[in-house]
Design a protein around this motif. Structure first.
Motif: not given
Length: 322
Positions: A175-183
């Motif tokens: 699995y390729e995860a990565g940092q994103r943003v919740l708004v």
């Protein structure tokens, strides 16, 4: 409609499910996160993160077996034969990472994408995916549990990196995860760069928190003890956004109808399953199962089952071998 109007039960549930959720970017034990070129730049950081260990290619695992043995007929003397003799595959994972490994409040069973990855290994060994014993392990004991043999395999949103490779073997990346943003759902923000001057929450001591301070538009990092606390602060309008691995954010968004996850990934968090270095034949076996399931559509079906609500499945991560 403001986030404050979300029922207290949702907040309480979110806090419970996420209180111990382990983002792979724990700056006390990883150097996991790698900022992607062109998405953020080093500036004044809220905390000095340790430089990542780049002494290896963390995505490169051992070569898979040329052919999988039939279920129930594991090669004599192999670790797979030992697992078969024990009658179950022991999985180390969490019980609070929604969609990946969390306890179903109705059935009491721990389920999710990571659990299904392990169930597929059990299927390959026994011909029965239910021959799986789940052992809940603390986030900071994942490496130790794989090393000391208290579990056979760890699948727990765990980033493969060079520091950890020194202690355990990893499967090929699943699995390729990565940092994103919740708004909030009515936010105009489309990326982390659109949040300059805005309060963005992450867990204290995590590389997610460190990475917020490296964004060139200078969002204001806010530290909370856990990501569950970040979600509560977000729902109470104390912060404008939450930023961490997209896997954890997906679980938050699933609980909050007034939230959405935006932007591309601005770090790389390749997840692998961890195993003891003493049994490389088991890692080769696991990689053969993963290779088969990438090719026959099982990986895609598993993605659709747990993460399909967030869009069409991507191609499975390409395997790399030493």
């Amino acid at each position: 409609m403001t986030r404050r109007r979300i029922g207290l039960a949702v907040v309480a549930t979110a806090a419970t499910l996420l209180a111990l959720a382990g983002c792979s970017g724990d700056s006390s034990n990883s150097g996991d996160s790698s900022l992607l070129p062109g998405t953020a730049s080093a500036g004044a950081t809220p905390g000095a993160a340790a430089a990542p260990d780049t002494s290896c290619n963390p995505r490169a695992s051992v070569k898979p077996l040329a052919a999988l043995p039939p279920p129930g007929h594991m090669p004599a003397g192999s670790y797979m034969a030992k697992i078969q003799a024990n009658g179950r595959l022991v999985l180390g994972t969490s019980q609070d990472t929604l969609l990946f490994s969390s306890r179903n409040p109705f059935t009491g069973k721990i389920e999710g994408f990571d659990v299904d990855m392990a169930r597929q290994i059990a299927q390959a060994i026994f011909g029965n995916p239910d021959k799986l014993q789940i052992k809940v392990i603390p986030y900071d004991k994942r490496v130790k549990s794989a090393m000391d043999g208290s579990v056979d395999i760890v699948a727990d949103t765990m980033t493969a990196n060079c520091a950890r490779w020194k202690d355990v073997d990893f499967s090929s990346i699943y699995y390729e995860a990565g940092q994103r943003v919740l708004v909030s759902s009515d936010s105009a923000a489309k990326t982390i760069d659109d949040l300059g001057g805005k309060k963005v929450c992450a867990a204290s001591g995590s590389t997610s928190y460190d990475n917020i301070g490296k964004v060139k538009t200078k969002p204001l990092p806010v530290a909370k003890a856990t990501f569950g606390d970040c979600l509560v602060a977000f729902q109470q309008n104390e912060v404008d956004a939450v930023s961490t691995d997209d896997t954890i954010l997906a679980g938050m968004a699933a609980q909050d109808p007034y939230a959405k996850v935006v932007g591309p990934k601005f770090t790389q968090e390749p997840y692998g399953m961890a195993m003891s270095k003493i049994h490389p034949e088991f890692t080769a076996f696991v990689n053969a199962v993963l290779a088969k399931n990438r090719a026959n559509g099982t990986w895609t079906a598993t993605y659709k089952k747990w993460l399909g609500a967030f869009g069409a499945p991507p191609a499975p991560p390409a395997a790399e071998y030493k």
